[in-house]
Design an enzyme around this catalytic site. Structure first.
Site, mmCIF file in Angstrom:
data_model
loop_
_atom_site.group_PDB
_atom_site.id
_atom_site.type_symbol
_atom_site.label_atom_id
_atom_site.label_comp_id
_atom_site.label_asym_id
_atom_site.label_seq_id
_atom_site.Cartn_x
_atom_site.Cartn_y
_atom_site.Cartn_z
ATOM 1 N N ASP A 182 -8.958 -6.456 8.541
ATOM 2 C CA ASP A 182 -9.907 -5.363 8.755
ATOM 3 C C ASP A 182 -9.798 -4.398 7.581
ATOM 4 O OD1 ASP A 182 -11.423 -3.221 9.565
ATOM 5 O OD2 ASP A 182 -10.712 -3.242 11.632
ATOM 6 N N GLU A 202 -13.266 -4.573 -9.157
ATOM 7 C CA GLU A 202 -12.702 -3.635 -10.130
ATOM 8 C C GLU A 202 -12.002 -4.404 -11.237
ATOM 9 O OE1 GLU A 202 -9.350 -0.083 -10.562
ATOM 10 O OE2 GLU A 202 -9.950 -0.785 -8.585
ATOM 11 N N LYS A 232 -6.950 3.581 11.729
ATOM 12 C CA LYS A 232 -7.962 3.779 10.681
ATOM 13 C C LYS A 232 -8.132 5.244 10.301
ATOM 14 C CE LYS A 232 -10.264 -0.353 12.350
ATOM 15 N NZ LYS A 232 -11.431 -0.958 13.008
ATOM 16 N N HIS A 284 -8.922 -0.303 -19.674
ATOM 17 C CA HIS A 284 -10.158 -0.243 -18.899
ATOM 18 C C HIS A 284 -11.385 -0.312 -19.799
ATOM 19 C CE1 HIS A 284 -9.296 0.421 -14.586
ATOM 20 N NE2 HIS A 284 -8.101 0.748 -15.040
#
Length: 592
Positions: A478, A270, A402, A576
Site C-alpha cells: 500500500d 525519479e 497512514k 541530477h
C-alpha cells in the site's frame, strides 16, 4: 506504432479520430415476451395467473398429504402438470423481469470489498450525479472531441519524438458496446455496475473508458489499455478501471544482507534514485555486507468507544490492561483468523472517550483487515459486560494508519527493524567519493540537528521515503503506508580509530505483506518472487513478510549511505543534472 493514427497540424479535424471499420453481425436473442404470439400485457397476465394458481394448488395438495400421512413423493397426473406449469411460469417471470438482478447477484463482488450499495435509492442518486451533457450538440452520437494542435515550427526529429512518446491505446468498440456506451453517457447505466452487468472486466473497462472520453471531451489514448488482467483487480485492488499506469522498475544490488544477496526491484520515475541506491549496495557489499535485527512484529488497530462518564471509561481501561483478562480476550480475538494472534492492548482516555490500541501478529499478510475483524469480535464480546459502551468507530486514529504519529515512532507498528553495516574507509573514499569524518559531521548537522530544528516526527533521515515508496510500488504494498513506514533515524559514527564508518537505520513501523492486496498481481508477484518472498511461508508463517521488511530496511541503508555521500562530496546537483534531466527540448516538445 501504426502511422495511420498519427495526426498532423495540416490534416482536417475529422481525420484525427482513428478509423474503426468493423462489420459485426448482431443476432438478438428473443425475449421471453416474444415467444408467445400474444400482446405483452396479456402474456404477463396469463403467466401471473398460472403461477399463483399452481402455487396455491400445490400448497393445498401438500397440506392434504400431510394431514392424511400420504408420502409427498407420490404425485398424481394433475400434480405433475401443476409442477411443470410452476417451473415454466417461474422461468418466464425470472427471465422477463429478473435477469439483470440475477446477473448482478452472481457477478457482483462481496460488499465488504466494494462497499457499494446497489439499492434503488442509491442508484438513483448515482444516475443523477452521472447525468452530464456531452461536449457537443449531438450529445450521444458525437465522437470524442479533439483539439487541433496549433501549427508550430519544429524540427521533424523533435516532432517524431513527441508523437512516438505517446502510444495510442484505443480498444475496438462493437455495435453492442455502442448502445451500452450511450446509456452510460446518458446516466441510465451506472459506470460502476458495468462489470457485474456484463460479466467481462476487460469489456467493461473499454466501455467505461470510451464513455469517459465522450463525457469529458478529453482523450486518454495515451493511457495503456491492452495487456492487463482486469479480472485480477476486481473487488480487491481498484474499482472502475479505465487503464493502467506504466512505472519503470529498476534493480539495485546485489544487496548483501545477513549473508544473502538480494536484487532489489524499485519502481520509480525519479532519475538517480536507483543508481544512488545501487552505489550504496556496492559500498555495503565490498565492506562485508549489512546485518539486520527484527525487534517487533505487530499490526495495530485502535477503536474509540464512548461512555456516559469518564469513570466508566476508566473501568474498561483497567479491565483491558489487566493481564488476567488478556488470555480470555485473546481467545475471542484469535477466532477471526488462523494467523491473527493478539499480543497486547494499550489504552488511553480523553474525557469519557476510550481509545484501545490492539496489537497482533498477522502472518505474511500486512494485516489491516485481519486485525479489524479480531477487534470487532472483542468489541462484541465486551458489549455483554459493558452494555453502556457506545462504539464510535473501529478506528480512532490511535493506531495510527497512514499518518505520521509519535505512537508509531515510539511503540512501533508492523515490523520494527534495525539494519547496520561497517563501511571500510577505503570504500568510503573509492566508491562513495568522500571520507568518514565528513559523513559523520553531515549526518549530525542534517539528519539529527536539522530534523530537530524542523520539528520532524520520525524524519531523522536523508530520504528513506524515496526507497520505501519505490520498493512498495514494485512489490504491491500500500503506497499510502509509506507515511509511517518511512519513519527512520539514520546514525553514523566512526569506528576502528576513525578509519571506518558505522552506519545504521532504525525503522520502527515498516508495514509490509507478501499476500493479499496488490501482491497477487502478476508484475508485483514477479518482483516478490525475485526477492524470494512471494506468497505465504508454509513452514514458518510470517517469515516472508518479516524478510521483506529487513530487505526494505537494508535498501534504505544503502540509499541513505549514497545520498549522504553525494551531499558531503558536493555531487548531488552534478549527478541530477547528468541523470535526472531530459535531453529532449522540452519547450519544442510542448509546442508540438
Amino acid at each position: 506504432m501504426d502511422v495511420r493514427r498519427r495526426s498532423t497540424a495540416t490534416e482536417p479535424a475529422k481525420n484525427i479520430q482513428p478509423e474503426r471499420t468493423m462489420k459485426v453481425k448482431v443476432i438478438d436473442d428473443p425475449k421471453p415476451s416474444e415467444v408467445l404470439p400474444l400482446p405483452l400485457y396479456v402474456t404477463n397476465a396469463v403467466v401471473f395467473t398460472l403461477f399463483f394458481s399452481v402455487v396455491y394448488f400445490l400448497l393445498t395438495r401438500w397440506r392434504e398429504k400431510i394431514r392424511n400421512s400420504t408420502p409427498l413423493h407420490v404425485v398424481t397426473f394433475s400434480e405433475m402438470v401443476a409442477i411443470v406449469t410452476f417451473f415454466a411460469s417461474f422461468i418466464y417471470l425470472l427471465g422477463f423481469f429478473g435477469i439483470d438482478f440475477v446477473q448482478s447477484l452472481i457477478l457482483r463482488p462481496s460488499t465488504d470489498v466494494w462497499s457499494v450499495d446497489d439499492d434503488d435509492d442509491d442508484e438513483d442518486i448515482i444516475i443523477k450525479d452521472d447525468s452530464r451533457k456531452a461536449p457537443c450538440g449531438a450529445a450521444l452520437e458525437c465522437p470524442v472531441p479533439q483539439n487541433t494542435p496549433p501549427v508550430v515550427a519544429a524540427s521533424p526529429k523533435v516532432a517524431s519524438q513527441v508523437v512516438d512518446s505517446f502510444p495510442v491505446s484505443t480498444p475496438a468498440i462493437t455495435k453492442d458496446d455502442e448502445e451500452i456506451i450511450k446509456s452510460v453517457v446518458a446516466g441510465t447505466t451506472p459506470s460502476y455496475s458495468l462489470e457485474s452487468k456484463l460479466g467481462d472486466c476487460q469489456r467493461a473497462t473499454a466501455i467505461r473508458r470510451e464513455a469517459l472520453q465522450r463525457v469529458t471531451g478529453k482523450s486518454i489514448s495515451g493511457l495503456p489499455f491492452e495487456g492487463f488482467d482486469y479480472d485480477s483487480i476486481l473487488g480487491q485492488c481498484c474499482e472502475m478501471p479505465i487503464g493502467y499506469i506504466q512505472i519503470p522498475v529498476g534493480i539495485a544490488g546485489p544487496l548483501l544482507l545477513d549473508g544473502r544477496e538480494y536484487s532489489v526491484p524499485m519502481a520509480t520515475t525519479e532519475g538517480c534514485l536507483v543508481a544512488s541506491t545501487n552505489r550504496g549496495c556496492k559500498a555495503i557489499h565490498l565492506s562485508g555486507g549489512a546485518s539486520s535485527v527484527l525487534l517487533k512484529d505487530g499490526m495495530t488497530r485502535a477503536p474509540v468507544v464512548r461512555f456516559g462518564t469518564a469513570k466508566r471509561a476508566a473501568e474498561l481501561k483497567f479491565f483491558l490492561e489487566d493481564p488476567a483478562n488478556l488470555e480470555t480476550l485473546a481467545i475471542v480475538f484469535n477466532r477471526s483468523s488462523r494467523f491473527a494472534r493478539l499480543q497486547s492492548i494499550k489504552c488511553t482516555i480523553a474525557g469519557k472517550n476510550l481509545y484501545m490500541r490492539f496489537s497482533c501478529s498477522t502472518g505474511d499478510a500486512m494485516g489491516m483487515n485481519m486485525i479489524s475483524k479480531g477487534v470487532q469480535n472483542v468489541l462484541d464480546f465486551l458489549q455483554n459486560d459493558f452494555p453502556d459502551m457506545d462504539v464510535m468507530g473501529i478506528s480512532g486514529n490511535f493506531c495510527s494508519d497512514k499518518k505520521p504519529a509519535a505512537v508509531n515512532w515510539i511503540e512501533g507498528r508492523g515490523k520494527s527493524v534495525v539494519c547496520e553495516a561497517i563501511i571500510k574507509g577505503d570504500m568510503v573514499r573509492k566508491v562513495l567519493k568522500t571520507n568518514v569524518e565528513a559523513l559523520v559531521e553531515l549526518n549530525m548537522l542534517k539528519n539529527l540537528t536539522g530534523s530537530a530544528m524542523a520539528g520532524a516526527l520520525g524524519g531523522f533521515n536523508a530520504h528513506a521515503s524515496n526507497i520505501v515508496s519505490a520498493v512498495y510500488i514494485a512489490t504491491g504494498q500500500d503506497p499510502a503506508q509509506n507515511v509511517e513506514s518511512s519513519h527512520c533515524i539514520t546514525m553514523m559514527e566512526p569506528v576502528n580509530d576513525g578509519k571506518d564508518l558505522h552506519v545504521s537505520v532504525t525503522m520502527p513501523s515498516i508495514e509490509v505483506g507478501t499476500v493479499g492486496g496488490g501482491t497477487q498481481l502478476a508484475s508485483q508477484a514477479a518482483c516478490l518472487n525475485l526477492l524470494g518472498v512471494k506468497g505465504a511461508n508454509r513452514e514458518a508463517p510470517g517469515a516472508n513478510s518479516r524478510l521483506l521488511a529487513t530487505i526494505v530496511a537494508g535498501s534504505v541503508l544503502a540509499g541513505e549511505l549514497s545520498l549522504m555521500s553525494a551531499l558531503a562530496a558536493g555531487q548531488l546537483v552534478k549527478s541530477h543534472m547528468k541523470y535526472n534531466r531530459s535531453n529532449r527540448d522540452v519547450a519544442a516538445a510542448a509546442s508540438c
